[in-house]
Design a protein around this motif. Sequence first.
Motif, short mmCIF file in Angstrom:
data_model
loop_
_atom_site.label_atom_id
_atom_site.label_comp_id
_atom_site.label_asym_id
_atom_site.label_seq_id
_atom_site.Cartn_x
_atom_site.Cartn_y
_atom_site.Cartn_z
N GLY A 1 0.80 -1.22 0.00
CA GLY A 1 0.00 0.00 0.00
C GLY A 1 0.83 1.26 0.00
O GLY A 1 0.39 2.30 -0.51
N VAL B 1 1.66 2.32 -3.66
CA VAL B 1 0.57 2.77 -4.55
C VAL B 1 0.34 4.26 -4.33
O VAL B 1 0.07 4.69 -3.20
CB VAL B 1 -0.72 1.99 -4.26
CG1 VAL B 1 -1.85 2.49 -5.16
CG2 VAL B 1 -0.50 0.50 -4.47
N GLY C 1 -1.46 7.92 -4.11
CA GLY C 1 -2.82 8.27 -3.73
C GLY C 1 -3.71 8.63 -4.89
O GLY C 1 -4.92 8.35 -4.88
N ALA D 1 -3.77 7.28 -7.77
CA ALA D 1 -4.26 6.07 -8.43
C ALA D 1 -5.45 5.46 -7.71
O ALA D 1 -6.20 4.68 -8.30
CB ALA D 1 -3.13 5.04 -8.52
N MET D 2 -5.65 5.81 -6.44
CA MET D 2 -6.74 5.26 -5.66
C MET D 2 -7.98 6.15 -5.69
O MET D 2 -9.02 5.77 -5.13
CB MET D 2 -6.30 5.07 -4.20
CG MET D 2 -5.15 4.10 -4.02
SD MET D 2 -5.58 2.44 -4.56
CE MET D 2 -6.91 2.06 -3.42
N PRO E 1 -11.03 4.41 -7.79
CA PRO E 1 -11.64 3.30 -7.03
C PRO E 1 -12.37 3.75 -5.77
O PRO E 1 -13.44 3.23 -5.45
CB PRO E 1 -10.44 2.40 -6.71
CG PRO E 1 -9.44 2.69 -7.76
CD PRO E 1 -9.61 4.14 -8.06
N LEU E 2 -11.79 4.73 -5.06
CA LEU E 2 -12.48 5.24 -3.87
C LEU E 2 -13.79 5.92 -4.23
O LEU E 2 -14.78 5.81 -3.49
CB LEU E 2 -11.55 6.21 -3.13
CG LEU E 2 -10.37 5.59 -2.38
CD1 LEU E 2 -9.46 6.68 -1.82
CD2 LEU E 2 -10.85 4.68 -1.25
N PRO F 1 -11.17 8.23 3.73
CA PRO F 1 -9.92 7.76 3.12
C PRO F 1 -8.65 8.31 3.79
O PRO F 1 -7.61 7.67 3.73
CB PRO F 1 -10.04 8.26 1.67
CG PRO F 1 -11.50 8.35 1.42
CD PRO F 1 -12.08 8.80 2.71
N LEU G 1 -8.46 13.81 -4.91
CA LEU G 1 -9.59 13.10 -4.30
C LEU G 1 -10.77 14.02 -4.03
O LEU G 1 -11.91 13.69 -4.39
CB LEU G 1 -9.14 12.40 -3.01
CG LEU G 1 -10.24 11.65 -2.26
CD1 LEU G 1 -10.78 10.50 -3.10
CD2 LEU G 1 -9.72 11.12 -0.92
#
Length: 321
Positions: free
Chosen positions: A155, A158, A160, A162-163, A166-167, A186, A253
Amino acid sequence: MTQPTTRIAPASDPAPALAPGSAPEQKSGRGPARRGPGKRPSVLLSKAGVTAMLGLAALYTLLPMLWLVLSSTKSRQDLFATNGFAPGDDFALLDNLRYLFEADDGIFLRWLLNTILYAGVGALLATVFSVAAGYAFDKLSFPGKERIFSLVLLGVMVPGTAMAIPLYLIAAKVGLVNSFWGVFIPGLVFPFGVYLARVFSASYVPGEVLEAARMDGAGEFRTFCRIALPMIAPGFVTIFLFQFTQIWNSFFLPLVMLSDEDLFPVNLGLYVWYSSALSQGHPQDYLLAIVGSLVSVVPLVVLFLMLQRFWKSGMTAGAVK
């Protein structure tokens, strides 16, 4: 008949005595090490190169901040009529700050308070979870510990950004899109903080102290709260500052998750003002974005100055370990 006499060769003459202050002859091919009167040119060049690199890094860091400070003190006319690194004719910082906090019914203050909640409360809870998990990975034994920790390290690798998608999809399934919790939850997950907490636990918490506490009848939770947690205080502050800075600077995000301006963090709100200045030709929004950027940096600087005694020792301990 006379026998021939055998003559014994005289012993070789002893080595001549060395004159005072003279050095013995070297038998090996290499002569004695010689030291010049000054430093070698390569050493001087390397030090000059390191100094030049540090100077460039300092300029890269300080010049944007200098431009931001000088631009925030200018009026709207001076902002576009003068050089970015030159002061304006009038010192308009106070007027700009008043205009900033009054624009759009004071929405910038709302953005600032949102960011403090996202970053302050979120980083505090994330640090508590990270320190507890790092302590467990270091001091406790349970099945699959190293495999689970390998997933934590995965984790860390990876990014942030890139997430974010998905989040967003997960938040859409549970109805958290365009809500405070869609950005706040998150931020509670910090794999790098778990890794740092394990390093700090191994550095600061001796196993003998924990064994003595267990022999006195203390449970695992009480041992962690009363003994281990105070010992990991420098690491706690270091992890908190890392996560606080990461959430404070988070942009992608909130951009994906939020559409209500009342829930925006300060970075996203400044981006809205800057985009309005470019697309709709509103120079006042450009000035708002500049002054707001300066104000948004102040909490980070104050926090680092207040906690520098803790995070410096924490960074050193982690590096030594």
